[in-house]
Scaffold this motif. Sequence first.
Motif, mmCIF file in Angstrom:
data_model
loop_
_atom_site.group_PDB
_atom_site.id
_atom_site.type_symbol
_atom_site.label_atom_id
_atom_site.label_comp_id
_atom_site.label_asym_id
_atom_site.label_seq_id
_atom_site.Cartn_x
_atom_site.Cartn_y
_atom_site.Cartn_z
ATOM 1 N N ILE A 1 15.147 12.989 6.944
ATOM 2 C CA ILE A 1 16.027 14.025 6.257
ATOM 3 C C ILE A 1 15.140 15.406 5.999
ATOM 4 N N THR A 2 13.761 15.295 5.918
ATOM 5 C CA THR A 2 13.111 16.468 5.555
ATOM 6 C C THR A 2 13.007 17.346 7.073
ATOM 7 N N ASN A 3 13.120 16.573 8.062
ATOM 8 C CA ASN A 3 12.817 17.479 9.466
ATOM 9 C C ASN A 3 14.229 17.897 9.687
ATOM 10 N N ALA A 4 15.442 17.371 9.271
ATOM 11 C CA ALA A 4 16.831 17.707 9.521
ATOM 12 C C ALA A 4 17.152 18.865 8.604
ATOM 13 N N CYS A 5 16.535 18.932 7.509
ATOM 14 C CA CYS A 5 16.746 20.089 6.644
ATOM 15 C C CYS A 5 15.878 21.304 7.089
ATOM 16 N N ALA A 6 14.855 20.965 7.448
ATOM 17 C CA ALA A 6 14.085 22.053 8.139
ATOM 18 C C ALA A 6 14.280 22.769 9.253
#
Length: 789
Positions: free
Chosen positions: A618-623
């Motif tokens: 989720i974090t890398n998708a948002c970034a």
Amino acid sequence: MTSPSKDPKSDDVPMGGVDEEELDQEGDFSTADPTPLSMTPAPSAGNSTAPSSASKVKKPEHHPQGKQQMTKVPMHLLEKRRLGRLKAAEQYAQKMKTVGIERRDNSIIHQNGLFRALSLINQKNYSSDYLKRDDQIFAMRERKSLRNATSSQNNPDIAAEDDDQDSADEESETNTIVIHPGSRSLKIGFATDVLPQSIPSCVAIPRTKSKQASNGSSKIPNDFVADHESYAETKEYIQHDFKERMRYYKRKIMPNSHEAVVNFNSRVQPEKIPEHNDLHRVDWIQEPAKTFYGEEATHCLPSQFTVRYPFWKGRFNVESPDYRSIEELLSDVSELLKFALLHPKLSIKTAQIPNYKVVVVVPDLYDKAYVESFIRLLLVDLKFQAVALIQESLASCYGAGIGDSTCVVDIGATTTKVACVDEGLVVDNSVISLDYGGDDVTRLFAKFLLESKFPYDGLDLESPHDFLLIENLKQKYATFQDADVTIQLYNFIKRIPGKPGAEKFEFKVFDEVMTAPMGLFFPQIFPELKAFKTNNNEYVSNQLPRSKDLFTQKENNIKSISQLSCQKETTYCDLAKDLDVLQKLLNLPSEIEEYTAANVANSDSNFTALDKAIIESITNACATLDNSFSKATNFYSNILVVGGSSKFPSLDFILTDRINIWRPRLLSVTTLPTFFDKVTKQVKEFEQVNKLGDIKDQEELTTQKKKLAKTVKMELQTYWEDVDALGGNESVFPINVLPAPREMDPALLTWKGGSVFARLKLIEELYVTSGDWDVLGSRILQYKCIFDY
């Protein structure tokens, strides 16, 4: 009154009139004057009425006696009308020329010679290349041919009626098959079916006599542990976490519960069950007469058959030592599909396969060599009419009816996959494939039961009957509902192939029903349970090498920065300080560029905990989406759990708790998007002012980077001071784990999404035909995939 008639021999024109031939040359434009030309004849003595008007100009005619019966139209009026018509014609022609539509010759007229005259260029498309290249129109051409072929094969009358598109669409849906291959089961069915047919994806080949004799001599016990100290340490860690959870929720644990279970199980005596009273008796196949597929193959004994699984971890099982060549593996896949198509609910014979199209569900982190080999097998060997592709996570969203940003968690038999879906596309750098699944939980459950003196001597998970027994016990009793974890009394029936009758045992369990599935959050214990590590079949693996670019000879498989972080154990959850987390977020774009340019394959194993993998994805998708965290709320609020091994009760509750425990504080606060935008802008301004990209001196560059790091650290401290000023009332991203829709098996949800995709209008442009494959090969997938191939 007799109507006046024209004398064909008379070519005279009355004085003051106009010749009809002149009018014909000028043309008849009714837009100049809407008033029709009329001539009123003189009233006669025998008739009081006369025609009032005429639709066009008529030549004045002479009476047989030579007397004129019609009134003349003045010459100036005819001239005025003629000029008006000419002016209107010029205005109309000028308007058509301005628009760009010019007069063109009639192409229907027969042309002399062998070749037709070329039509004039349409000026409005002269400067555009729209529909002039073949890659722009071949999709429409193939779409039309597929529609006509489907219609003509099912109903010749429909093929002749182009207007009946709805009937053609219905016929196309009934002629579309959806296939979702898995390591343990093959889901297949028509696109119009409510549920697919789940067929075990295994093939049983009869053994030779020499192999039958040597099979039992090299048997290794299933409870073999490679490193007892590492296993004991990890197990103690799991039990400690279990006790902490029970204490947090104020669940009482009876003292000496484990000892009570061991004492009971060690004194259990079996109860004999006659064969005629065993309702669930299994007829095991011991005669190696032929090759068996599907359900029958699971009932074949390994002493007489070689049970092979052609699919493994989202690709072909080229690592299996049971295959001697890639042709043998593809032959198993082909025969298994033919067997599945002959299922009574499908009833498709081999000769009827060319009448059907197929939609294949492929993994998110797919191997291009597997995808292209599978398409070649379907189009060339099995001769399907056309093939379309869809990724698993997107298909899961279709099946669940979710259109918002979603994080999909697919817990399968051999792999667990995590990926984020946004706006109909799978975010590439959010895809994670974990090398454990439900089968590993089954082995761990069996190991824990054996340590509690499970009353089954000689339990061997390599045999199909023993593995099926432990699998059924896991499905019935394994749970994450901590309120149900206490000393429980259960029973099972021991059936040994070749021996008459069965034995019923009673046994007790305590925390094994919860600590075994908790291995999903402590996966480092799974590699310790391997009875023996088989060497990869390099001979077959080399026959299906990894895909490479034709020009650069670099591997061109899909890459994910999240997968790399999990393999290197550098996830956000592994970082102890918030400053390190922020620094990793700022350096993420450069890391992605370096990783994409590097010619390195993701071949390392991945045993990252499930909760950590979800946070990383989720974090890398948002970034990577918009360099912001504005969609973090949507991803955390839509965590969709699917897969056949996700049926543990209360999995959503423990998953929510584990994510809240391991998610770094910086990634939890809802004010993160504003803060991250602010820091990102400051970093860009600092780089532009100090021109870091132009500095070649390493010492000066290091000094400037230290200044930048100090600035980022000061901003982070200021941010935390503002958050702490709220007194603990800061809001965090809510976590919501979505189960499968009501009355829908999570194991079949991905196939259901593939059937929804197969009924969309868009899919007609995504079908790959055998003609496309012959001409362009795998390059056609760049045009015919809904995702970036």
